[in-house]
Design a protein around this motif. Structure first.
Motif, PDB file in Angstrom:
ATOM      1  N   GLU A 148      74.634  64.656  52.455  1.00  0.00           N
ATOM      2  CA  GLU A 148      74.508  66.108  52.318  1.00  0.00           C
ATOM      3  C   GLU A 148      74.902  66.625  50.930  1.00  0.00           C
ATOM      4  O   GLU A 148      74.405  67.662  50.484  1.00  0.00           O
ATOM      5  N   LEU A 149      75.799  65.920  50.246  1.00  0.00           N
ATOM      6  CA  LEU A 149      76.245  66.366  48.931  1.00  0.00           C
ATOM      7  C   LEU A 149      75.628  65.546  47.799  1.00  0.00           C
ATOM      8  O   LEU A 149      75.948  65.774  46.632  1.00  0.00           O
ATOM      9  N   THR A 273      75.577  65.965  43.418  1.00  0.00           N
ATOM     10  CA  THR A 273      74.294  66.445  42.921  1.00  0.00           C
ATOM     11  C   THR A 273      73.648  67.456  43.858  1.00  0.00           C
ATOM     12  O   THR A 273      72.789  68.240  43.436  1.00  0.00           O
ATOM     13  N   LEU A 274      74.056  67.483  45.137  1.00  0.00           N
ATOM     14  CA  LEU A 274      73.474  68.411  46.103  1.00  0.00           C
ATOM     15  C   LEU A 274      74.479  69.422  46.652  1.00  0.00           C
ATOM     16  O   LEU A 274      74.110  70.279  47.456  1.00  0.00           O
ATOM     17  N   GLY A 275      75.732  69.327  46.246  1.00  0.00           N
ATOM     18  CA  GLY A 275      76.730  70.255  46.758  1.00  0.00           C
ATOM     19  C   GLY A 275      78.124  69.847  46.357  1.00  0.00           C
ATOM     20  O   GLY A 275      78.339  68.793  45.751  1.00  0.00           O
ATOM     21  N   GLY A 276      79.074  70.703  46.694  1.00  0.00           N
ATOM     22  CA  GLY A 276      80.467  70.428  46.392  1.00  0.00           C
ATOM     23  C   GLY A 276      81.352  70.832  47.543  1.00  0.00           C
ATOM     24  O   GLY A 276      80.888  71.435  48.527  1.00  0.00           O
ATOM     25  N   ASP A 288      73.339  74.764  47.599  1.00  0.00           N
ATOM     26  CA  ASP A 288      72.205  75.612  47.245  1.00  0.00           C
ATOM     27  C   ASP A 288      71.217  75.538  48.407  1.00  0.00           C
ATOM     28  O   ASP A 288      70.603  74.494  48.643  1.00  0.00           O
ATOM     29  N   ILE A 289      71.082  76.633  49.163  1.00  0.00           N
ATOM     30  CA  ILE A 289      70.182  76.675  50.315  1.00  0.00           C
ATOM     31  C   ILE A 289      69.051  77.646  50.018  1.00  0.00           C
ATOM     32  O   ILE A 289      69.273  78.847  49.856  1.00  0.00           O
ATOM     33  N   GLU A 293      72.994  80.103  46.236  1.00  0.00           N
ATOM     34  CA  GLU A 293      74.288  79.432  46.263  1.00  0.00           C
ATOM     35  C   GLU A 293      75.075  79.927  47.478  1.00  0.00           C
ATOM     36  O   GLU A 293      75.329  81.132  47.609  1.00  0.00           O
ATOM     37  N   THR A 294      75.423  79.005  48.353  1.00  0.00           N
ATOM     38  CA  THR A 294      76.027  79.359  49.639  1.00  0.00           C
ATOM     39  C   THR A 294      77.394  78.702  49.799  1.00  0.00           C
ATOM     40  O   THR A 294      77.565  77.521  49.489  1.00  0.00           O
ATOM     41  N   VAL A 295      78.342  79.471  50.286  1.00  0.00           N
ATOM     42  CA  VAL A 295      79.680  78.967  50.579  1.00  0.00           C
ATOM     43  C   VAL A 295      79.866  78.961  52.089  1.00  0.00           C
ATOM     44  O   VAL A 295      79.688  79.980  52.758  1.00  0.00           O
ATOM     45  N   THR A 296      80.228  77.796  52.639  1.00  0.00           N
ATOM     46  CA  THR A 296      80.466  77.655  54.068  1.00  0.00           C
ATOM     47  C   THR A 296      81.935  77.342  54.305  1.00  0.00           C
ATOM     48  O   THR A 296      82.488  76.430  53.689  1.00  0.00           O
TER      49      THR A 296
END
Length: 353
Positions: A148-149, A273-276, A288-289, A293-296
């Motif tokens: 996922e990341l 490369t796909l998230g943090g 990034d959805i 830029e999205t924070v969960t």
């Protein structure tokens, strides 16, 4: 010693009634673990802990006597760092599985002797990196393993205390007994969680620096252990380092017992490369959805990570699985820590072979 069947209970002894209390709490929650013995040099302290924990183990003041008489399958070792290797090796040689508190040893040579003893005697040896069993750790680990990341290429692991030197003048601040200061005490937790979440790649080089600006002046003292103002303080109170890995990952590590800072801070921040993600008191996921830029903020379950750690240890014994982390991972961790100390002492980057 014959292997246990999965339906049987593992008979456990605890060596050290300090941090050993957390191990007791964990084992009490496992129906396949039976605490049969508790050992501490101060037998009265051991009896008091047994009473407080509402258990009725055999009480010993000498771990060798406990090994000989208690009929154990496994032990948890919660002793000062300099005793980890000799006691762990003795227990492995006696045919016992071992859960040893972090750090596994004082250096990589000692850690390798432990790994060799575990292999020779076909026993499980697990390192007590309890943070791996936190709810946020398990959640993020699954996400990363599922891709996922993307590729995790950078991490920042930090644990900064303002005034938190533990047990001043005791074994914590005596290098001969501890091996170092906050790096080997709390830094091992933060480095381990970043390294483990990133897949435990092979370290290749370390640059580091250490400082002792508070402890030598009797400042920055916190809780944890008895204080002896006339005792030894010959370790660092701040360590920083940059560790490079064979897969391209870099981990930036900062740990202190004492520091002039606005607020204490503890956490690990991993970037892929796909998230943090942010691991720590306020876990969060960044992605990034659809171009946004999205924070969960995950709503995580309440887990007792000490219970998770001991349950994993017992499961590995009963089902002949390799503990995570095992002694071989403990060797690699010690190579990283001692390389950072060597880099700080020589003011040069240190290569890990």
């Amino acid at each position: 010693m014959a292997s246990k069947k999965p339906s049987e209970q593992v008979k456990v002894g605890i060596i050290g009634a300090g941090i050993g209390q957390s191990h007791i709490r964990g084992y009490k929650q496992s129906p396949q673990a039976q605490i049969v013995a508790l050992c501490d040099m101060n037998e009265e302290r051991a009896r008091q802990v047994a009473h407080e924990q509402n258990i009725e183990p055999q009480i010993y003041g000498d771990y060798r006597e406990m090994i000989d008489k208690a009929g154990l399958d496994a032990v948890s070792i919660g002793l000062p760092n300099y005793l980890h290797a000799p006691v762990t090796i003795e227990c492995l040689q006696a045919g016992l599985h071992v859960l040893c508190e972090k750090p596994l040893a004082m250096n990589s040579k000692e850690a390798q002797k432990i790994a060799d003893a575990a292999a020779k005697h076909n026993r499980k040896c697990m390192v007590g990196q309890v943070s791996r069993f936190r709810a946020d750790s398990l959640f993020f680990k699954k996400l990363i393993e599922a891709g996922e990341l993307g590729h995790i290429y950078y991490a920042h692991a930090v644990s900064l205390r303002k005034k938190g030197i533990p047990g001043y003048g005791g074994w914590f601040t005596n290098k001969a007994q501890s091996g170092g200061g906050p790096l080997i005490d709390i830094g091992v937790h933060l480095l381990d969680i970043a390294w483990w979440l990133a897949g435990c790649p092979q370290p290749i080089a370390v640059s580091g620096a250490t400082y002792a600006e508070f402890g030598p002046h009797g400042q920055g003292i916190g809780s944890g252990g008895a204080h002896d103002p006339k005792g030894i303080f010959d370790v660092e109170d701040l360590a920083v380092g940059l560790i490079r890995f064979a897969n391209g990952l870099t981990i930036n590590l900062e740990v202190s017992w004492a520091l002039h800072t606005k607020t204490p801070h503890m956490g690990a921040h991993l970037y892929g490369t796909l998230g943090g993600l942010d691991w720590g008191p306020q876990p969060a996921l960044f992605q990034d959805i659809n171009g946004i830029e999205t924070v969960t903020t995950p709503d995580l379950p309440r887990l007792d990570n000490w219970a998770g750690q001991t349950a994993h240890f017992i499961h590995c014994i009963l089902h002949d699985k390799t503990p995570d982390p095992d002694a071989t991972q403990g060797v690699t961790m010690m190579k990283m820590l001692e390389a950072l100390y060597k880099s700080a002492a020589t003011n040069k980057e240190v290569t890990i072979k």
